[in-house]
Design an enzyme around this catalytic site. Structure first.
Site, PDB file in Angstrom:
ATOM      1  N   ASP A 156      -0.222   4.452   1.073  1.00  0.00           N
ATOM      2  CA  ASP A 156      -0.523   5.501   2.043  1.00  0.00           C
ATOM      3  C   ASP A 156       0.215   5.279   3.351  1.00  0.00           C
ATOM      4  O   ASP A 156       0.690   4.181   3.650  1.00  0.00           O
ATOM      5  CB  ASP A 156      -2.030   5.584   2.301  1.00  0.00           C
ATOM      6  N   ASP A 209       6.157   1.562   6.414  1.00  0.00           N
ATOM      7  CA  ASP A 209       4.847   0.926   6.318  1.00  0.00           C
ATOM      8  C   ASP A 209       3.994   1.753   5.362  1.00  0.00           C
ATOM      9  O   ASP A 209       3.375   2.731   5.770  1.00  0.00           O
ATOM     10  CB  ASP A 209       4.220   0.867   7.711  1.00  0.00           C
ATOM     11  N   HIS A 260       0.827  -1.207   0.000  1.00  0.00           N
ATOM     12  CA  HIS A 260       0.000   0.000   0.000  1.00  0.00           C
ATOM     13  C   HIS A 260       0.857   1.251   0.000  1.00  0.00           C
ATOM     14  O   HIS A 260       1.978   1.265   0.525  1.00  0.00           O
ATOM     15  CB  HIS A 260      -0.991  -0.004   1.172  1.00  0.00           C
ATOM     16  N   GLU A 280      -4.901   1.759   2.838  1.00  0.00           N
ATOM     17  CA  GLU A 280      -4.839   0.581   3.710  1.00  0.00           C
ATOM     18  C   GLU A 280      -4.888   0.998   5.171  1.00  0.00           C
ATOM     19  O   GLU A 280      -5.520   0.343   6.002  1.00  0.00           O
ATOM     20  CB  GLU A 280      -3.565  -0.223   3.421  1.00  0.00           C
TER      21      GLU A 280
END
Length: 422
Positions: free
Chosen positions: A94, A155, A92, A189
Site C-alpha cells: 500500500d 515506499d 508492503h 502498513e
C-alpha cells in the site's frame, strides 16, 4: 559479491518491474483500517494479484493471497540445503493516503547530472537541499521521480520490486545455493495495521527482514515506541447571543488550547534523531464535542510513559480551565524492536556481512517511525530493516535510485549466503 549491479538485463527487469508496480493504485485508508477492515481498500488486491501471478511464474511454492490480502510464497531450498535456516523477506504493497497515489506517471532520469529537477505542481527537486540527491548526481545514477502530481510509491514498491528481482535472480542462477526463502507482501502498513491479520501460520522462518528503508547503507534495528491518543472534549452549547449568561462551554476552544499547549520543541517538525514528539494529525470540532488525534512517539519506554502522563494531565487541565470535561483514550501501535534484536545478534550480523559483501557500508540509524518488522519482532520473529534506495517518502518530490535499488537486491542475494554461515 555484486550481482544485479553488474547485470544490465536484471537492472532493466528491476526498473520495468518497479515502473509497473507504481502505476497500480494501492492507496490505503486509515479510517477503514482503524475500524478493523483489512485490506482497507480493495484496490490493494490489484497489485496482490499481479504478484501472485509473477511468483507462480517464478516457480515459487504455496503461492497464495489470503482473504485479508497478504501474498505469500516460498522458494524451496536448493537440494542438499534443506537444513539451512529459512528466512522471510517482507515489503508492503500500500501507499500512504496523505498524497495521492492514483495515476502515477513515473519519469526516468538516466545518468542524472545533479541539476535541479522541475516537475508539475511547482515541485522542485533541488540537490542543494537534498544531500542524497546531490550524491546521486555526482555518481550519475539513474533516478526515478513522479511528474509532480502524485507521490511515486517507492515506499514500498521499491522493496517489493527488489524482493521479486532477488527471487528471479536466484531462480535464474541455480549455481547459487540457498536454503528456503519465504516472501510475504502485506497490505495496510501505512495505516499502522500491516500486521493485524498477518498469517503467522504460513511463516516457518524464525527470523525475517523487511525491505522498507531509505538511502543506501541504512540498516535499521531500532524504532519508536508508538501510541495513538484520542482526546475528546465535552462542552455545552447555548445561543451565542446569550453565551455569557447561559454558560456556554466551547469544546472547539478547549481542543484549540490543548493543541496550542503542546511544546513547540516536541513536535515532528522541530525534532530529529533520537528525539520523540507529539504529532497532531486530526481535529474534529463542534461546540458540544471536539476530538483531537495525536501520535505519541519515543524511543524509550520511560519516555513514552511520561508522554502518556503529560497528554492526559494536559487534557484534564485544559478541560477544567474551561469548566468542561474530557476523555483520553490511548492505543499502543508498536514497540521499539531494539531490545529483541540485541538479544538475537546473529540475525543482524548476517545482514551486516551481506551489506559488506555487496560493497555497501552499513549505516545504523533509528527509524523515526515503524515498519511491519516492528510488529513482527514484537510477535516473536526478529526483523531488522534493509534500505530500498527510495527518498522523500510520502511526498510529490519522492524519488528512487535504480543504482541503490540494485544494491539492495545484491544485499538480499548475499544474505541468502551469509545465513548459511555459522
Amino acid at each position: 559479491m555484486k550481482f544485479i549491479t553488474k547485470d544490465s538485463s536484471f537492472q532493466k527487469d528491476l526498473l520495468d518491474r518497479f515502473i509497473k508496480y507504481v502505476k497500480i493504485w494501492t492507496e490505503s485508508d486509515s479510517a477503514k483500517a482503524d475500524a478493523g477492515i483489512i485490506p482497507s481498500t480493495e484496490r490493494q488486491r490489484d497489485l496482490a494479484d499481479v504478484l501472485t501471478a509473477e511468483m507462480k511464474l517464478l516457480g515459487m511454492q504455496d503461492v497464495q493471497t489470503t482473504n485479508d490480502c497478504y501474498t505469500y510464497g516460498f522458494l524451496p531450498a536448493t537440494k542438499g540445503y534443506e537444513n539451512v535456516p529459512s528466512f522471510c523477506v517482507l515489503a508492503h504493497i500500500d501507499t500512504v493516503e496523505e498524497v495521492t497515489g492514483r495515476d502515477v506517471k513515473p519519469i526516468i532520469h538516466a545518468g542524472y547530472d545533479g541539476a535541479k529537477i522541475f516537475l508539475n505542481c511547482n515541485v522542485c527537486l533541488d540537490p542543494n537541499f537534498d544531500e542524497a540527491l546531490a550524491d546521486a548526481g555526482k555518481n550519475n545514477e539513474t533516478i526515478i521521480t513522479t511528474d509532480g502530481t502524485t507521490l511515486l510509491g517507492a515506499d514500498d514498491k521499491a522493496g517489493v520490486s527488489e524482493i521479486m528481482t532477488f527471487i528471479q535472480y536466484l531462480v535464474g542462477h541455480p549455481d547459487i545455493k540457498h536454503g528456503k526463502i519465504e516472501v510475504l507482501f502485506s497490505p495496510d502498513e501505512e495505516t499502522g495495521h500491516g500486521m493485524d491479520k498477518v498469517p503467522l501460520n504460513l511463516i516457518e522462518s524464525r527470523f525475517a527482514y523487511t525491505v522498507d528503508g531509505g538511502h543506501i547503507g541504512e540498516l535499521e534495528t531500532e524504532c519508536f515506541n508508538a501510541y495513538g491518543a484520542t482526546i475528546t472534549f465535552i462542552g455545552k452549547s447555548t445561543h451565542t447571543g446569550d453565551a455569557m449568561k447561559s454558560g456556554m462551554i466551547n469544546a472547539c476552544s478547549m481542543a484549540s488550547r490543548f493543541v496550542e499547549m503542546i511544546p513547540i520543541k516536541e513536535r515532528p517538525e522541530t525534532t530529529c534523531n533520537y528525539q520523540g514528539f507529539y504529532a497532531v494529525l486530526d481535529m474534529k470540532c463542534s461546540v458540544e464535542e471536539a476530538s483531537v488525534y495525536v501520535l505519541l512517539r519515543d524511543f524509550t519506554e520511560e519516555g513514552m510513559q511520561k508522554r502518556i502522563e503529560f497528554t492526559e494531565s494536559l487534557a484534564k487541565m485544559v478541560a477544567a480551565s474551561f469548566g468542561g470535561k474530557c476523555k483520553v483514550d490511548f492505543k499502543e501501535q508498536y514497540k521499539n524492536m531494539k531490545a529483541v534484536l540485541n538479544n538475537n545478534p546473529k540475525i543482524v550480523d548476517n545482514l551486516i556481512k551481506a551489506y559488506k559483501e555487496s560493497g555497501v557500508e552499513p549505516v545504523f540509524k533509528p527509524i523515526r517511525g515503524g515498519t511491519d518488522g516492528s510488529r513482527l519482532t514484537e510477535m516473536g520473529i526478529p526483523t531488522p530493516n534493509i534500505f530500498t534506495g527510495g527518498h522523500n517518502y510520502h511526498s510529490r518530490s519522492e524519488w528512487a535510485s535504480l543504482d541503490q535499488m540494485s544494491s539492495a537486491c545484491d544485499v538480499l542475494i548475499n544474505l541468502s549466503q551469509t545465513v548459511m554461515t555459522k
